[in-house]
Design a protein around this motif. Sequence first.
Motif, PDB file in Angstrom:
ATOM      1  N   SER A  71       3.935  16.663  -6.296  1.00 50.11           N
ATOM      2  CA  SER A  71       3.350  16.937  -7.615  1.00 50.11           C
ATOM      3  C   SER A  71       3.371  15.686  -8.491  1.00 50.11           C
ATOM      4  N   TRP A  72       4.382  14.812  -8.309  1.00 53.30           N
ATOM      5  CA  TRP A  72       4.416  13.569  -9.093  1.00 53.30           C
ATOM      6  C   TRP A  72       3.247  12.656  -8.750  1.00 53.30           C
ATOM      7  N   THR A  73       2.676  12.797  -7.561  1.00 56.60           N
ATOM      8  CA  THR A  73       1.520  11.971  -7.223  1.00 56.60           C
ATOM      9  C   THR A  73       0.229  12.588  -7.752  1.00 56.60           C
ATOM     10  N   GLY A  74       0.333  13.766  -8.383  1.00 58.54           N
ATOM     11  CA  GLY A  74      -0.850  14.422  -8.903  1.00 58.54           C
ATOM     12  C   GLY A  74      -1.568  15.266  -7.869  1.00 58.54           C
ATOM     13  N   SER A  75      -0.940  15.539  -6.749  1.00 60.27           N
ATOM     14  CA  SER A  75      -1.575  16.336  -5.705  1.00 60.27           C
ATOM     15  C   SER A  75      -1.031  17.751  -5.707  1.00 60.27           C
ATOM     16  N   ASN A  76      -1.769  18.592  -5.003  1.00 61.43           N
ATOM     17  CA  ASN A  76      -1.368  19.987  -4.878  1.00 61.43           C
ATOM     18  C   ASN A  76      -0.697  20.160  -3.526  1.00 61.43           C
ATOM     19  N   GLY A 125      -2.884  17.796   5.565  1.00 61.35           N
ATOM     20  CA  GLY A 125      -2.095  16.592   5.755  1.00 61.35           C
ATOM     21  C   GLY A 125      -2.442  15.494   4.783  1.00 61.35           C
ATOM     22  N   GLY A 126      -1.578  14.482   4.714  1.00 59.20           N
ATOM     23  CA  GLY A 126      -1.805  13.380   3.799  1.00 59.20           C
ATOM     24  C   GLY A 126      -0.693  12.353   3.919  1.00 59.20           C
ATOM     25  N   VAL A 127      -0.864  11.270   3.160  1.00 62.75           N
ATOM     26  CA  VAL A 127       0.113  10.185   3.194  1.00 62.75           C
ATOM     27  C   VAL A 127       0.577   9.927   1.769  1.00 62.75           C
ATOM     28  N   ILE A 128       1.879   9.845   1.583  1.00 62.38           N
ATOM     29  CA  ILE A 128       2.427   9.618   0.249  1.00 62.38           C
ATOM     30  C   ILE A 128       3.330   8.392   0.290  1.00 62.38           C
ATOM     31  N   GLY A 129       3.114   7.507  -0.678  1.00 56.94           N
ATOM     32  CA  GLY A 129       3.927   6.298  -0.772  1.00 56.94           C
ATOM     33  C   GLY A 129       5.012   6.461  -1.811  1.00 56.94           C
ATOM     34  N   ILE A 130       6.235   6.100  -1.446  1.00 56.54           N
ATOM     35  CA  ILE A 130       7.351   6.118  -2.390  1.00 56.54           C
ATOM     36  C   ILE A 130       7.804   4.673  -2.539  1.00 56.54           C
ATOM     37  N   GLN A 131       7.599   4.121  -3.740  1.00 55.46           N
ATOM     38  CA  GLN A 131       7.982   2.735  -3.963  1.00 55.46           C
ATOM     39  C   GLN A 131       9.290   2.677  -4.732  1.00 55.46           C
ATOM     40  N   ILE A 132      10.182   1.840  -4.276  1.00 51.34           N
ATOM     41  CA  ILE A 132      11.445   1.631  -4.984  1.00 51.34           C
ATOM     42  C   ILE A 132      11.423   0.203  -5.497  1.00 51.34           C
ATOM     43  N   GLU A 133      11.598   0.052  -6.801  1.00 49.19           N
ATOM     44  CA  GLU A 133      11.522  -1.282  -7.385  1.00 49.19           C
ATOM     45  C   GLU A 133      12.841  -1.650  -8.035  1.00 49.19           C
ATOM     46  N   TYR A 186       8.423   5.003  -7.779  1.00 53.14           N
ATOM     47  CA  TYR A 186       7.018   5.292  -8.064  1.00 53.14           C
ATOM     48  C   TYR A 186       6.444   6.064  -6.897  1.00 53.14           C
ATOM     49  N   PHE A 187       5.617   7.045  -7.197  1.00 51.50           N
ATOM     50  CA  PHE A 187       5.071   7.916  -6.168  1.00 51.50           C
ATOM     51  C   PHE A 187       3.549   7.864  -6.206  1.00 51.50           C
ATOM     52  N   VAL A 222       8.161   4.766   2.616  1.00 54.66           N
ATOM     53  CA  VAL A 222       9.054   4.250   1.576  1.00 54.66           C
ATOM     54  C   VAL A 222       8.996   2.728   1.600  1.00 54.66           C
ATOM     55  N   MET A 223       8.652   2.139   0.452  1.00 61.41           N
ATOM     56  CA  MET A 223       8.512   0.681   0.352  1.00 61.41           C
ATOM     57  C   MET A 223       9.454   0.161  -0.726  1.00 61.41           C
ATOM     58  N   VAL A 224      10.051  -0.991  -0.502  1.00 58.29           N
ATOM     59  CA  VAL A 224      11.004  -1.550  -1.463  1.00 58.29           C
ATOM     60  C   VAL A 224      10.528  -2.918  -1.929  1.00 58.29           C
TER      61      VAL A 224
END
Lengths: 378, 378, 378
Positions: free
Chosen positions: C239-244, C252-260, C277-278, C323-325
């Motif tokens: 939901s944080w990415t704005g998707s349902n 299916g889908g791909v979600i990126g989780i960025q850690i900064e 960030y999502f 997950v990307m850092v």
Amino acid sequence: MGQAGCKGLYQSLFDYKTEKYVIAKNKKVGLLYRLLQVSILTYLVVWVFLVKKCYQDTDTSLQSSIITKVKGVTFTNTSELGERLWDVADYVIPPQGENVFFVITNLVVTPNQRQETCAESASVPDALCYEDSDCPPGEPVAAGNGVRTGRCLREGSAQKGTCEIFAWCPVETRSRPTKPLLGEAKDFTVYIKNFIRFPKFNFSKTNVLDTTDRTFLKSCKFSPENPYCPIFRLGSVVSWTGSNFQEIAVQGGVIGIQIEWDCDLDKAPSECYPRYYFNRLDNRFSGNSISSGYNFRFAKYYRDAAGVEFRTLFKAYGIRFDVMVNGKAGKFNIIPTIINVGSGVALMGVVRPPGERKGECGAAAEPADRGGVARDVG
Amino acid sequence: MGQAGCKGLYQSLFDYKTEKYVIAKNKKVGLLYRLLQVSILTYLVVWVFLVKKCYQDTDTSLQSSIITKVKGVTFTNTSELGERLWDVADYVIPPQGENVFFVITNLVVTPNQRQETCAESASVPDALCYEDSDCPPGEPVAAGNGVRTGRCLREGSAQKGTCEIFAWCPVETRSRPTKPLLGEAKDFTVYIKNFIRFPKFNFSKTNVLDTTDRTFLKSCKFSPENPYCPIFRLGSVVSWTGSNFQEIAVQGGVIGIQIEWDCDLDKAPSECYPRYYFNRLDNRFSGNSISSGYNFRFAKYYRDAAGVEFRTLFKAYGIRFDVMVNGKAGKFNIIPTIINVGSGVALMGVVRPPGERKGECGAAAEPADRGGVARDVG
Amino acid sequence: MGQAGCKGLYQSLFDYKTEKYVIAKNKKVGLLYRLLQVSILTYLVVWVFLVKKCYQDTDTSLQSSIITKVKGVTFTNTSELGERLWDVADYVIPPQGENVFFVITNLVVTPNQRQETCAESASVPDALCYEDSDCPPGEPVAAGNGVRTGRCLREGSAQKGTCEIFAWCPVETRSRPTKPLLGEAKDFTVYIKNFIRFPKFNFSKTNVLDTTDRTFLKSCKFSPENPYCPIFRLGSVVSWTGSNFQEIAVQGGVIGIQIEWDCDLDKAPSECYPRYYFNRLDNRFSGNSISSGYNFRFAKYYRDAAGVEFRTLFKAYGIRFDVMVNGKAGKFNIIPTIINVGSGVALMGVVRPPGERKGECGAAAEPADRGGVARDVG
């Protein structure tokens, strides 16, 4: 600059404007000035040309491929598994030899799990119950292994029990062995084959000795004297990171292997060789057990004669190795040389030392204080 | 700058100091000066603005996701496996369609391995023995398949034999087929779906044609005329790297597929398209066989009716594809434009060309020689 | 600069050349000049020192390791699989908890496939036939499941049929469920353990609270108030990415989780904390179904009592998490401070504001217009 007519404009088009200078015939000031020039020259020759190699064109867009291959077997004798020999196909995950691979060193095995009902593990807080109404049917147990059936299972006359669940039964109950099952993994070896290419210079190299001697890789071991034999003993890799193998083998961990190529292609190709760095990448220094170690669960699925699925659940502890490659290459090129020599000559003229430029060559001038100000008294 | 009293200080606070100039009314010097200015202007307009596009703000922090999907089936008929059809779930490892995937092209199969004792392979040097004492029990065979039991197995009256080992038996003995088992893999296709986003400009694009025609992707093939159909025939990809498919299929290899997005967002979105580059990433040029090719071992585990585990060991040779994405985008922005125009105007005034700045726009001025020096004779 | 004899040369060696200045005692010009200096000072203090922190040495070569662990179980009851409980070992691919992991949310199951002959799926255009000659034996069906045997199978008196193929039979025929099988996956949680190290400053940190309270991670959930509890509910991440969630779960889908990590090491270590960030990384906005979603096929292999292999084919739809850092750290260092203060002082003297330098500190001066030109009338 008001122009009077076309001629004036045309004439002024070729005016050349230059600053007026005073020549101060003062030995002290002059000496200071020459000293400044000498230090700039030294800076240019030593720092810009010898250290930073600013006469070179550089390529940082390294193309790299990593192939890893673990070797070694070990024998275990446990109550769940009996006598068992472990080879590479058993203990390396994933098997395909990419730059990230995991070696199992410790295991909790839960064999013959089937889809049925059983008691939830007593170590799951959410599964504790006193009566059936504590176990609402159909609700999953938080951080547990299954879905509640609605019954509270109490042993004998005990007041407290755990909810019955529908799950892969029996659930995992054993805790982590304190002695690593595959402690002999320290004698396993990993062969890390790294091929690199600098596309700008069309220069390729590998970290393996270019020999036709087929026995070389069968017998050699990596050491500072043998840098072209990239075969590493796992125990040595762990010790180079400053960790203890038995400790990392029990609870798992992550180790980074960095390969660095820093190549001066003006020298012989043999001078372009890889350097290896080993780091522990999980927080070993943290004393708390809640966030240390590395483990995951996986299962092998089988079918019995009746076609019913069952599985063996493994909770694997072990060492994940992340192999990372960095590199850059430099080669003489006339353009950066001209720019940096030109910039240096200019600097000599105006005595304005360039600022420190990170990772980039010469070019930018920093305005420095222009020494004393000569007042015009005319 | 000694100040005499408050008033003097106040007055000198608003002093403005400027350099004295000489206007040299000399056509030759003036012409040279104007020529220099024209060449700077040309440099600015052509290099800084047209080539380097320094009026743009750039975003190099590309967000990218890759989904790959291999298609194709092939039929083999071998003595170990019998008639067998291979589909994607059989020959792609790992199956989940990430940016790195491996396609099996050749196989050594060792079926029905069980945990028991057998003779070590004669090709392992460390396993050769003359008598039982050469096989110390419990010791693993170096670079071998198991742990010695203490017996030396000699066939008939042969003097030399190999140690008996406890291992997954029988051990792998066959060597690599010289004709690739799945040579038909050259007709397999891979669909590479790449979605990119430039977060600074909130610009997204995919490398697939934005069509509602469901048959488009079922029939198209990638070609320079059809860049929005990212469906590649494996045989073509291999040939684009300059390699021979049959050779790479026999001993394995690694191929890099680079996708490059270099987008000028001031133009139409259709002008922002991907370019594809194909490279061989393992050292094919090396003639020695000790470090060429790519293979790994994996196993499928089964249980027989009695619950005893057995497995089929596969030594898989094949092609690993590494899909890599690079990109940057630029868009008009008033701030870099002002800075670079300002810097250009200033340059015109003082005739000091900026040095070549790698990957970065304008800004830094290099002090160039200031032309002739006018001596003050007053 | 013709030198007359050694003495002249020696003398001129220590000549010091300086520009002549005019002091303009004009309040307006002076005020403008001071204003310019004040604005440069402000720029230096506010932008260069406070915002860009150019008194710091920076380290951007972050070492990072990611360990992920999904938790949760769900129960399904379908005609193919019957009552079934899904746990982590069942629905997470690959199991080893790396930075990229896939959670199955929807499934098409084709059980008990064996190597034999059957009719090709009618949805494959290439398999349609009217008579046997339409099915050349031995030829694979394009985008199909097997190799033609040479027979055309027609049901009853139908004119049109599909070719018989040798394949894993029966072939997959079902289409994607419109309701996600594992829709409850939205309540699964993922624990993302991230350990970072800045080698230049030898500074290490983890994104998990450094506590000895073993219950902390068992009960906490990530929220802005609880940033050191990196346990995320999958439904919230989506939901944080704005998707349902239901929509992404179906296809299916791909979600990126960025850690900064953006760390100022001059402050307390607790000020160096991760930001999350999502983003949705596949093209959800595209309305066409040909290039949206994410699915792949994998199989589980079994052997029956006779030793014949059979398999269950899964077409898995689900969410891939990447997950990307990223990170950088800065710490006070005397060298960049001196360079930037020096550069600032120089700027104050010559009133030439430095240009905007992207991602790099101070140093380069841009020649700006030098105000009014004072003509020399002497």
